[in-house]
Design a protein around this motif. Structure first.
Motif, PDB file in Angstrom:
ATOM      1  N   LEU A 216       1.004 -15.807 -37.342  1.00  0.00           N
ATOM      2  CA  LEU A 216       2.294 -17.370 -37.979  1.00  0.00           C
ATOM      3  C   LEU A 216       2.950 -17.494 -38.251  1.00  0.00           C
ATOM      4  O   LEU A 216       4.650 -17.702 -37.276  1.00  0.00           O
ATOM      5  CB  LEU A 216       0.957 -17.694 -39.046  1.00  0.00           C
ATOM      6  CG  LEU A 216       2.432 -19.066 -39.749  1.00  0.00           C
ATOM      7  CD1 LEU A 216       1.483 -20.337 -38.548  1.00  0.00           C
ATOM      8  CD2 LEU A 216       1.213 -19.462 -41.076  1.00  0.00           C
ATOM      9  N   GLU A 217       4.283 -15.778 -38.913  1.00  0.00           N
ATOM     10  CA  GLU A 217       5.150 -15.545 -38.899  1.00  0.00           C
ATOM     11  C   GLU A 217       6.064 -15.847 -37.867  1.00  0.00           C
ATOM     12  O   GLU A 217       7.202 -15.715 -37.585  1.00  0.00           O
ATOM     13  CB  GLU A 217       5.555 -14.436 -39.839  1.00  0.00           C
ATOM     14  CG  GLU A 217       6.973 -14.217 -39.903  1.00  0.00           C
ATOM     15  CD  GLU A 217       7.090 -12.807 -41.006  1.00  0.00           C
ATOM     16  OE1 GLU A 217       7.910 -12.190 -40.838  1.00  0.00           O
ATOM     17  OE2 GLU A 217       5.928 -12.712 -41.389  1.00  0.00           O
ATOM     18  N   ARG A 218       5.299 -15.212 -36.664  1.00  0.00           N
ATOM     19  CA  ARG A 218       6.123 -15.050 -35.551  1.00  0.00           C
ATOM     20  C   ARG A 218       5.832 -16.357 -34.810  1.00  0.00           C
ATOM     21  O   ARG A 218       7.262 -16.043 -33.688  1.00  0.00           O
ATOM     22  CB  ARG A 218       5.078 -13.953 -34.262  1.00  0.00           C
ATOM     23  CG  ARG A 218       5.662 -13.758 -32.923  1.00  0.00           C
ATOM     24  CD  ARG A 218       4.533 -13.048 -31.920  1.00  0.00           C
ATOM     25  NE  ARG A 218       3.535 -14.317 -32.038  1.00  0.00           N
ATOM     26  CZ  ARG A 218       3.948 -15.094 -30.834  1.00  0.00           C
ATOM     27  NH1 ARG A 218       4.994 -14.667 -30.881  1.00  0.00           N
ATOM     28  NH2 ARG A 218       2.751 -16.337 -30.711  1.00  0.00           N
ATOM     29  N   MET A 219       5.552 -16.793 -34.311  1.00  0.00           N
ATOM     30  CA  MET A 219       5.021 -18.405 -34.182  1.00  0.00           C
ATOM     31  C   MET A 219       6.039 -19.491 -34.978  1.00  0.00           C
ATOM     32  O   MET A 219       7.126 -20.132 -33.699  1.00  0.00           O
ATOM     33  CB  MET A 219       4.035 -18.853 -33.804  1.00  0.00           C
ATOM     34  CG  MET A 219       2.452 -18.426 -33.244  1.00  0.00           C
ATOM     35  SD  MET A 219       0.973 -19.751 -33.512  1.00  0.00           S
ATOM     36  CE  MET A 219       1.375 -21.210 -32.818  1.00  0.00           C
ATOM     37  N   VAL A 220       6.010 -19.214 -36.121  1.00  0.00           N
ATOM     38  CA  VAL A 220       7.753 -19.846 -37.017  1.00  0.00           C
ATOM     39  C   VAL A 220       8.707 -18.963 -36.663  1.00  0.00           C
ATOM     40  O   VAL A 220       9.126 -19.931 -36.199  1.00  0.00           O
ATOM     41  CB  VAL A 220       7.139 -19.958 -38.390  1.00  0.00           C
ATOM     42  CG1 VAL A 220       8.481 -20.482 -39.117  1.00  0.00           C
ATOM     43  CG2 VAL A 220       5.717 -20.849 -39.176  1.00  0.00           C
ATOM     44  N   LYS A 221       8.781 -18.566 -36.453  1.00  0.00           N
ATOM     45  CA  LYS A 221       9.812 -17.703 -36.103  1.00  0.00           C
ATOM     46  C   LYS A 221      10.706 -18.313 -34.703  1.00  0.00           C
ATOM     47  O   LYS A 221      11.704 -18.591 -34.330  1.00  0.00           O
ATOM     48  CB  LYS A 221      10.324 -16.196 -36.067  1.00  0.00           C
ATOM     49  CG  LYS A 221      10.158 -15.441 -37.208  1.00  0.00           C
ATOM     50  CD  LYS A 221      10.899 -14.135 -36.891  1.00  0.00           C
ATOM     51  CE  LYS A 221      10.472 -13.213 -38.489  1.00  0.00           C
ATOM     52  NZ  LYS A 221      10.435 -11.936 -38.150  1.00  0.00           N
ATOM     53  N   GLN A 222       9.588 -18.254 -33.518  1.00  0.00           N
ATOM     54  CA  GLN A 222       9.802 -18.725 -31.791  1.00  0.00           C
ATOM     55  C   GLN A 222      10.064 -20.344 -32.575  1.00  0.00           C
ATOM     56  O   GLN A 222      11.230 -20.480 -31.687  1.00  0.00           O
ATOM     57  CB  GLN A 222       8.021 -18.232 -30.996  1.00  0.00           C
ATOM     58  CG  GLN A 222       8.577 -18.825 -29.983  1.00  0.00           C
ATOM     59  CD  GLN A 222       7.322 -18.524 -29.324  1.00  0.00           C
ATOM     60  OE1 GLN A 222       6.404 -17.774 -29.295  1.00  0.00           O
ATOM     61  NE2 GLN A 222       7.662 -19.214 -28.004  1.00  0.00           N
ATOM     62  N   ARG A 223       9.530 -20.903 -33.004  1.00  0.00           N
ATOM     63  CA  ARG A 223       9.658 -22.236 -32.947  1.00  0.00           C
ATOM     64  C   ARG A 223      11.055 -22.375 -33.774  1.00  0.00           C
ATOM     65  O   ARG A 223      12.282 -22.791 -33.466  1.00  0.00           O
ATOM     66  CB  ARG A 223       8.689 -23.303 -33.957  1.00  0.00           C
ATOM     67  CG  ARG A 223       9.134 -24.591 -33.834  1.00  0.00           C
ATOM     68  CD  ARG A 223       8.688 -25.046 -32.169  1.00  0.00           C
ATOM     69  NE  ARG A 223       8.722 -26.430 -32.429  1.00  0.00           N
ATOM     70  CZ  ARG A 223       9.387 -27.478 -30.987  1.00  0.00           C
ATOM     71  NH1 ARG A 223       9.799 -27.086 -30.982  1.00  0.00           N
ATOM     72  NH2 ARG A 223       9.739 -28.074 -32.201  1.00  0.00           N
ATOM     73  N   THR A 224      11.235 -21.744 -35.141  1.00  0.00           N
ATOM     74  CA  THR A 224      12.746 -22.258 -35.801  1.00  0.00           C
ATOM     75  C   THR A 224      13.801 -21.582 -34.387  1.00  0.00           C
ATOM     76  O   THR A 224      14.800 -22.205 -34.666  1.00  0.00           O
ATOM     77  CB  THR A 224      13.223 -21.037 -36.512  1.00  0.00           C
ATOM     78  OG1 THR A 224      11.278 -21.655 -37.596  1.00  0.00           O
ATOM     79  CG2 THR A 224      14.277 -21.649 -36.876  1.00  0.00           C
TER      80      THR A 224
END
Length: 378
Positions: free
Chosen positions: A134-142
């Motif tokens: 989830l953290e990886r996806m948030v960083k990617q989306r950010t």
């Protein structure tokens, strides 16, 4: 051939060898086991380049206790997410409550039940994996959102160019100049990059200026100049106020880049440090590139003459401390100017070898290869 995923690693921390052996044998078939018999060794492993995916931690140990180890881990931003399960003979409700308050995800009492240990280890590793994904996806989306904002800013900067006499790579050059001045002034990389990514919007307000004024080849009369001086306000209104730092910095730059250190600038007549730092930086970058570039209404001034003119304006138009930063960054600024010369055509979306400037800034031999032109870089 099917490639197997590496086993997840578990750090077992206990000062009793028998307990380490028991947990290692219980979990060793499914996980990579690492062991520590002291708190100091446990922290060394946790802070290493290959931290464990989960820690099984005894509380009662000589030296650093398990509670202190957990406290230190949870105080470390880079390691606080590692799940910690206390495995201990301390079985009172108060002991369990204290351990969980320190940040442990679970609390197993000795003597252990092998099925319970396996089940809880499996559960918390799965939760940790989900959290990291989830953290990886948030960083990617950010990152994607930031990239999108940057592209919008650059496109709007290009839109202003189509309305103006300024040609080619002015926006790109002055954005690099601004970043270099910011860094030479001592601003951090993050702040310098924000200025770099928002500087292209400095003249977006010119979209609102009539062509008869904006494209006039001669000198503007008093009424026309009054209208021209509204473009910083128009630019700020186009961008609007935002909580987002990137867009808010773009608005500040658009509004303030024509203010002057002595208070004689426009549109607000701000003076000295009342002018936002970002606007003061962009003012230097913008004026220097305008001086050394050809425009339909003027020739390009030689570098030496341009620098002399700018020095005379130190303390008048420009912040004297930023002028010192400009002089410090000048060798790199001249490299940028040559790489993005207008004769190579518009290169707004291309970064030909520009990173070599930053990579070699401490190289006493200079910047080998940086000045290869875009035409020669295919």
């Amino acid at each position: 051939m099917i490639s197997l995923l590496p086993k997840q690693s578990i750090l077992v921390v206990d000062d009793t060898p028998e307990n380490i052996t028991l947990l290692s044998e219980l979990l060793g078939n499914d996980y990579r086991i690492r062991v520590a018999t002291s708190g100091e060794k446990a922290l060394k492993i946790a802070y290493s380049d290959e931290p464990p995916d989960l820690i099984l931690l005894d509380i009662m140990m000589p030296g650093l206790s398990g509670l202190e180890i957990c406290r230190r881990l949870k105080a470390n931003p880079d390691r606080r997410r590692i799940p910690v399960i206390f495995v201990t003979a301390m079985s009172s409700i108060e002991d369990e409550e204290r351990g969980l308050e320190l940040g442990a995800v679970d609390y197993i009492t000795k003597p252990i039940s092998p099925p319970i240990v396996k089940a809880r280890v499996r559960t918390h590793l799965a939760l940790y994996d989900q959290s990291r994904e989830l953290e990886r996806m948030v960083k990617q989306r950010t990152h994607e959102l930031m990239t999108t904002r940057q592209q919008i800013i650059r496109r709007l900067g290009r839109a202003a160019e189509f309305k103006d006499n300024e040609t080619g790579n002015h926006v790109l050059r002055m954005s690099h100049y601004a970043r270099l001045v910011a860094e030479a002034h001592g601003l951090g990389e993050e702040t310098a990059n924000i200025i770099f990514n928002t500087a292209p919007m400095h003249d977006i307000g010119k979209i609102g200026i009539p062509d008869s004024i904006l494209l006039k080849p001669g000198k503007l009369d008093a009424e026309e100049w009054k209208i021209m001086q509204q473009h910083p306000i128009m630019g700020a209104e186009i961008i609007g106020k935002h909580e987002n730092e990137l867009l808010e910095t773009a608005r500040i730059i658009a509004l303030s880049h024509h203010e002057k250190w002595d208070g004689s600038g426009y549109p607000q007549g701000l003076k000295g440090e009342n002018i936002p730092l970002e606007g003061r930086i962009v003012a230097i970058a913008d004026v220097f590139d305008a001086l050394v570039s050809v425009r339909p209404y003027k020739k390009a001034y030689p570098i030496e003459e341009s620098l002399e003119l700018m020095q005379k304006q130190s303390g008048l138009h420009f912040d004297p401390s930023l002028m010192r930063a400009f002089e410090k960054a000048l060798p790199e600024i001249l490299q940028v100017r040559e790489i993005y010369a207008d004769e190579f055509g518009p290169l707004t979306d291309v970064e030909f070898k520009i990173n070599e400037i930053y990579a070699h800034r401490d190289d006493p031999q200079g910047y080998p290869g940086v000045l290869t032109s875009p035409k020669d870089s295919d």
